[in-house]
Design a protein around this motif. Structure first.
Motif, PDB file in Angstrom:
ATOM      1  N   GLY A 194      58.677  20.109  34.186  1.00 41.87           N
ATOM      2  CA  GLY A 194      59.472  19.957  35.393  1.00 41.87           C
ATOM      3  C   GLY A 194      59.755  18.511  35.708  1.00 41.87           C
ATOM      4  N   LEU A 195      58.761  17.644  35.483  1.00 40.23           N
ATOM      5  CA  LEU A 195      58.939  16.223  35.748  1.00 40.23           C
ATOM      6  C   LEU A 195      59.870  15.575  34.735  1.00 40.23           C
ATOM      7  CD1 LEU A 195      58.155  13.921  37.578  1.00 40.23           C
ATOM      8  CD2 LEU A 195      56.128  13.542  36.179  1.00 40.23           C
ATOM      9  N   SER A 196      59.755  15.973  33.473  1.00 42.66           N
ATOM     10  CA  SER A 196      60.652  15.426  32.456  1.00 42.66           C
ATOM     11  C   SER A 196      62.090  15.861  32.707  1.00 42.66           C
ATOM     12  CB  SER A 196      60.198  15.853  31.057  1.00 42.66           C
ATOM     13  OG  SER A 196      60.250  17.267  30.915  1.00 42.66           O
ATOM     14  N   ASP A 197      62.273  17.090  33.230  1.00 38.53           N
ATOM     15  CA  ASP A 197      63.616  17.553  33.584  1.00 38.53           C
ATOM     16  C   ASP A 197      64.192  16.720  34.734  1.00 38.53           C
ATOM     17  OD1 ASP A 197      63.466  19.509  31.665  1.00 38.53           O
ATOM     18  OD2 ASP A 197      62.888  21.106  33.047  1.00 38.53           O
ATOM     19  N   VAL A 198      63.339  16.346  35.677  1.00 38.84           N
ATOM     20  CA  VAL A 198      63.784  15.523  36.800  1.00 38.84           C
ATOM     21  C   VAL A 198      64.242  14.155  36.307  1.00 38.84           C
ATOM     22  CG1 VAL A 198      62.968  14.290  38.848  1.00 38.84           C
ATOM     23  CG2 VAL A 198      62.407  16.696  38.546  1.00 38.84           C
ATOM     24  N   LEU A 199      63.470  13.559  35.395  1.00 41.42           N
ATOM     25  CA  LEU A 199      63.846  12.244  34.864  1.00 41.42           C
ATOM     26  C   LEU A 199      65.173  12.308  34.115  1.00 41.42           C
ATOM     27  CD1 LEU A 199      60.375  11.028  33.554  1.00 41.42           C
ATOM     28  CD2 LEU A 199      61.641  10.118  35.501  1.00 41.42           C
ATOM     29  N   SER A 200      65.352  13.374  33.343  1.00 38.12           N
ATOM     30  CA  SER A 200      66.610  13.542  32.608  1.00 38.12           C
ATOM     31  C   SER A 200      67.788  13.731  33.561  1.00 38.12           C
ATOM     32  CB  SER A 200      66.487  14.747  31.664  1.00 38.12           C
ATOM     33  OG  SER A 200      67.700  14.976  30.982  1.00 38.12           O
ATOM     34  N   ALA A 201      67.565  14.508  34.625  1.00 36.46           N
ATOM     35  CA  ALA A 201      68.635  14.746  35.597  1.00 36.46           C
ATOM     36  C   ALA A 201      68.981  13.465  36.354  1.00 36.46           C
ATOM     37  CB  ALA A 201      68.212  15.845  36.569  1.00 36.46           C
ATOM     38  N   LEU A 202      67.971  12.651  36.646  1.00 36.34           N
ATOM     39  CA  LEU A 202      68.231  11.398  37.349  1.00 36.34           C
ATOM     40  C   LEU A 202      69.091  10.460  36.508  1.00 36.34           C
ATOM     41  CD1 LEU A 202      64.790  10.675  39.051  1.00 36.34           C
ATOM     42  CD2 LEU A 202      66.985  11.019  40.201  1.00 36.34           C
ATOM     43  N   ARG A 203      68.902  10.498  35.206  1.00 39.00           N
ATOM     44  CA  ARG A 203      69.743   9.671  34.335  1.00 39.00           C
ATOM     45  C   ARG A 203      71.208  10.110  34.443  1.00 39.00           C
ATOM     46  NH1 ARG A 203      69.943   9.657  27.694  1.00 39.00           N
ATOM     47  NH2 ARG A 203      71.726   8.254  27.525  1.00 39.00           N
ATOM     48  N   LYS A 204      71.426  11.415  34.449  1.00 34.69           N
ATOM     49  CA  LYS A 204      72.797  11.922  34.575  1.00 34.69           C
ATOM     50  C   LYS A 204      73.407  11.504  35.909  1.00 34.69           C
ATOM     51  CE  LYS A 204      71.486  16.048  31.914  1.00 34.69           C
ATOM     52  NZ  LYS A 204      71.315  17.517  31.973  1.00 34.69           N
ATOM     53  N   LEU A 205      72.608  11.626  36.971  1.00 31.89           N
ATOM     54  CA  LEU A 205      73.113  11.292  38.298  1.00 31.89           C
ATOM     55  C   LEU A 205      73.411   9.799  38.409  1.00 31.89           C
ATOM     56  CD1 LEU A 205      73.832  12.145  41.120  1.00 31.89           C
ATOM     57  CD2 LEU A 205      71.410  11.992  41.757  1.00 31.89           C
ATOM     58  N   ARG A 206      72.569   8.966  37.826  1.00 31.77           N
ATOM     59  CA  ARG A 206      72.803   7.522  37.844  1.00 31.77           C
ATOM     60  C   ARG A 206      74.101   7.178  37.106  1.00 31.77           C
ATOM     61  NH1 ARG A 206      68.115   5.803  34.837  1.00 31.77           N
ATOM     62  NH2 ARG A 206      69.340   3.906  34.474  1.00 31.77           N
ATOM     63  N   GLU A 207      74.324   7.842  35.988  1.00 34.17           N
ATOM     64  CA  GLU A 207      75.569   7.602  35.252  1.00 34.17           C
ATOM     65  C   GLU A 207      76.780   7.991  36.100  1.00 34.17           C
ATOM     66  OE1 GLU A 207      76.084   9.092  31.355  1.00 34.17           O
ATOM     67  OE2 GLU A 207      74.343   8.073  30.516  1.00 34.17           O
ATOM     68  N   GLY A 208      76.654   9.100  36.832  1.00 35.23           N
ATOM     69  CA  GLY A 208      77.747   9.521  37.688  1.00 35.23           C
ATOM     70  C   GLY A 208      78.015   8.530  38.807  1.00 35.23           C
ATOM     71  N   ILE A 209      76.950   7.977  39.379  1.00 32.75           N
ATOM     72  CA  ILE A 209      77.105   6.997  40.458  1.00 32.75           C
ATOM     73  C   ILE A 209      77.754   5.721  39.939  1.00 32.75           C
ATOM     74  CG2 ILE A 209      75.811   5.509  42.027  1.00 32.75           C
ATOM     75  CD1 ILE A 209      73.834   7.799  42.418  1.00 32.75           C
ATOM     76  N   VAL A 210      77.322   5.281  38.761  1.00 32.86           N
ATOM     77  CA  VAL A 210      77.895   4.064  38.175  1.00 32.86           C
ATOM     78  C   VAL A 210      79.365   4.280  37.830  1.00 32.86           C
ATOM     79  CG1 VAL A 210      77.807   2.488  36.211  1.00 32.86           C
ATOM     80  CG2 VAL A 210      75.682   3.231  37.299  1.00 32.86           C
ATOM     81  N   ALA A 211      79.668   5.423  37.192  1.00 34.81           N
ATOM     82  CA  ALA A 211      81.044   5.695  36.768  1.00 34.81           C
ATOM     83  C   ALA A 211      81.989   5.840  37.957  1.00 34.81           C
ATOM     84  CB  ALA A 211      81.083   6.951  35.902  1.00 34.81           C
ATOM     85  N   SER A 212      81.480   6.395  39.050  1.00 30.48           N
ATOM     86  CA  SER A 212      82.323   6.570  40.245  1.00 30.48           C
ATOM     87  C   SER A 212      82.320   5.337  41.142  1.00 30.48           C
ATOM     88  CB  SER A 212      81.841   7.793  41.042  1.00 30.48           C
ATOM     89  OG  SER A 212      80.501   7.596  41.483  1.00 30.48           O
ATOM     90  N   LYS A 213      81.565   4.314  40.748  1.00 33.50           N
ATOM     91  CA  LYS A 213      81.475   3.047  41.496  1.00 33.50           C
ATOM     92  C   LYS A 213      81.063   3.278  42.943  1.00 33.50           C
ATOM     93  CE  LYS A 213      84.944   0.821  38.555  1.00 33.50           C
ATOM     94  NZ  LYS A 213      86.241   0.098  38.505  1.00 33.50           N
ATOM     95  N   ARG A 214      80.105   4.162  43.105  1.00 29.17           N
ATOM     96  CA  ARG A 214      79.638   4.478  44.449  1.00 29.17           C
ATOM     97  C   ARG A 214      78.608   3.459  44.909  1.00 29.17           C
ATOM     98  NH1 ARG A 214      77.936  10.528  46.638  1.00 29.17           N
ATOM     99  NH2 ARG A 214      77.644   9.921  48.822  1.00 29.17           N
ATOM    100  N   MET A 215      78.799   2.906  46.099  1.00 30.03           N
ATOM    101  CA  MET A 215      77.897   1.909  46.663  1.00 30.03           C
ATOM    102  C   MET A 215      77.703   2.205  48.134  1.00 30.03           C
ATOM    103  SD  MET A 215      79.475  -1.508  44.870  1.00 30.03           S
ATOM    104  CE  MET A 215      79.773  -1.562  43.093  1.00 30.03           C
ATOM    105  N   ASP A 216      76.754   3.074  48.450  1.00 28.53           N
ATOM    106  CA  ASP A 216      76.481   3.433  49.830  1.00 28.53           C
ATOM    107  C   ASP A 216      75.006   3.780  49.970  1.00 28.53           C
ATOM    108  OD1 ASP A 216      76.359   5.802  48.457  1.00 28.53           O
ATOM    109  OD2 ASP A 216      77.992   6.798  49.534  1.00 28.53           O
ATOM    110  N   ASP A 217      74.644   4.321  51.123  1.00 27.14           N
ATOM    111  CA  ASP A 217      73.243   4.673  51.366  1.00 27.14           C
ATOM    112  C   ASP A 217      72.739   5.708  50.371  1.00 27.14           C
ATOM    113  OD1 ASP A 217      73.000   2.947  53.496  1.00 27.14           O
ATOM    114  OD2 ASP A 217      73.573   4.445  55.000  1.00 27.14           O
ATOM    115  N   PHE A 218      73.607   6.646  49.996  1.00 21.97           N
ATOM    116  CA  PHE A 218      73.186   7.674  49.040  1.00 21.97           C
ATOM    117  C   PHE A 218      72.858   7.053  47.691  1.00 21.97           C
ATOM    118  CE2 PHE A 218      74.327  10.518  45.525  1.00 21.97           C
ATOM    119  CZ  PHE A 218      73.424  11.551  45.739  1.00 21.97           C
TER     120      PHE A 218
END
Length: 317
Positions: free
Chosen positions: A124-148
């Motif tokens: 479960g923890l390894s799945d969380v780490l993998s999912a966080l990588r995907k989410l970080r890539e999405g934030i970087v690609a969308s150039k999101r810079m806010d509290d979220f």
């Protein structure tokens, strides 16, 4: 008219009440269903999708913590998913009879654990780490810079530090400080926390004290415990280093673990050059390690006689 309706309904004019396929529908893991934006999956470029995905990540993490039960078991599971390689190869194992030989070997560099080595109770923890990588890539690609974006990156950094995975927390820290912070400021407490992680990682894992002092000055970090760790490392003061390791929080203690083995070997080298014999209790206190571990993991070949450790004997003329 009746013929057309029968043709639409199916053979015999009756509409099937269930799908013809006997295969059961596949239940996709909500975390695994998303792909990496760098691989062409653009769903995580949408802000609302990012927020829903983050909620699922946090829910999975909380489930992992709840399943562990007691605190000791939770810490054990974190340690079992420690993604740093703590084992030395046969060529790097100490071969001499004193710690002088053992001190010549540098600590192994951290490496990513293979998926097959991840214990079942930490999936479960390894799945969380993998999912966080995907989410970080999405934030970087969308150039999101806010509290979220800040909240997501802080969660990723804290979790990755606990499992000692620099491939996740180090680039996340740099992106947070260099890309997001200049456009959307963190709080003073958050800024101090992230810079503290970067300074300790630079000093302990990367073994670059000069850069660590430069980072502390650049970001104007004022933290007495971080200052104490840097001072202990600069003066090879393992006693003070070990004392500070017990006083800092769990995240910083994990970063200090990178330098612990090298500091201990230096202490053993000093003992080997300075003393003929020493009390066992004093040796264990100074090295922060029991005698059994010193002999098995650090290659100490000194002799133990009662409560005294014989480092070397004076040869009779």
């Amino acid at each position: 008219m009746r013929g057309r309706g029968a043709a639409r309904g199916g053979r015999g004019g009756r509409t099937p009440s269930a799908p013809w396929s006997r295969l059961k529908p596949v239940e996709l893991d909500p975390l695994e269903s998303m792909g990496l934006p760098s691989k062409g999956d653009n769903r995580l470029l949408d802000s609302k999708t990012q927020e829903r995905y983050y909620t699922k990540i946090v829910e999975r993490y909380m489930t992992f913590c709840s399943d562990a039960g007691e605190r000791d078991e939770l810490l054990r599971r974190f340690a079992s998913l420690d993604l740093s390689s703590k084992k030395e190869t046969a060529s790097s194992k100490p071969t001499g009879n004193t710690s002088r030989d053992a001190s010549q070997h540098a600590p192994p560099r951290p490496s990513m654990a293979a998926p097959a080595t991840v214990p079942n109770n930490t999936k479960g923890l390894s799945d969380v780490l993998s999912a966080l990588r995907k989410l970080r890539e999405g934030i970087v690609a969308s150039k999101r810079m806010d509290d979220f974006a800040i909240q997501t990156y802080l969660f990723c950094i804290r979790l990755s530090v606990l499992v000692k995975h620099p491939e996740s927390y180090h680039p996340a820290i740099l992106h947070l400080l260099r890309r997001i912070q200049p456009f959307h400021s963190m709080t003073t407490v958050e800024m101090s926390e992230v810079v503290g992680y970067l300074v300790l990682d630079t000093a302990c894992r990367r073994n670059d004290l000069g850069e660590a002092f430069a980072l502390r000055h650049r970001y104007r970090l004022k933290d007495t415990k971080v200052d104490g760790v840097l001072d202990a490392l600069a003066h090879d003061n393992y006693v003070e280093f070990n004392r500070l390791k017990r006083r800092v929080d769990g995240h910083r203690a994990k970063l200090l673990e990178y330098a612990e083995e090298g500091m201990r070997k230096h202490v053993l080298k000093c003992f080997g050059r300075t003393y003929l014999s020493v009390d066992l209790e004093f040796l264990e206190t100074c090295t922060g390690s029991p005698w059994a571990r010193l002999t098995t993991e650090n290659g100490v070949g000194w002799e133990l006689e009662g409560g005294k450790v014989i480092i070397r004997r004076v040869k009779a003329r």
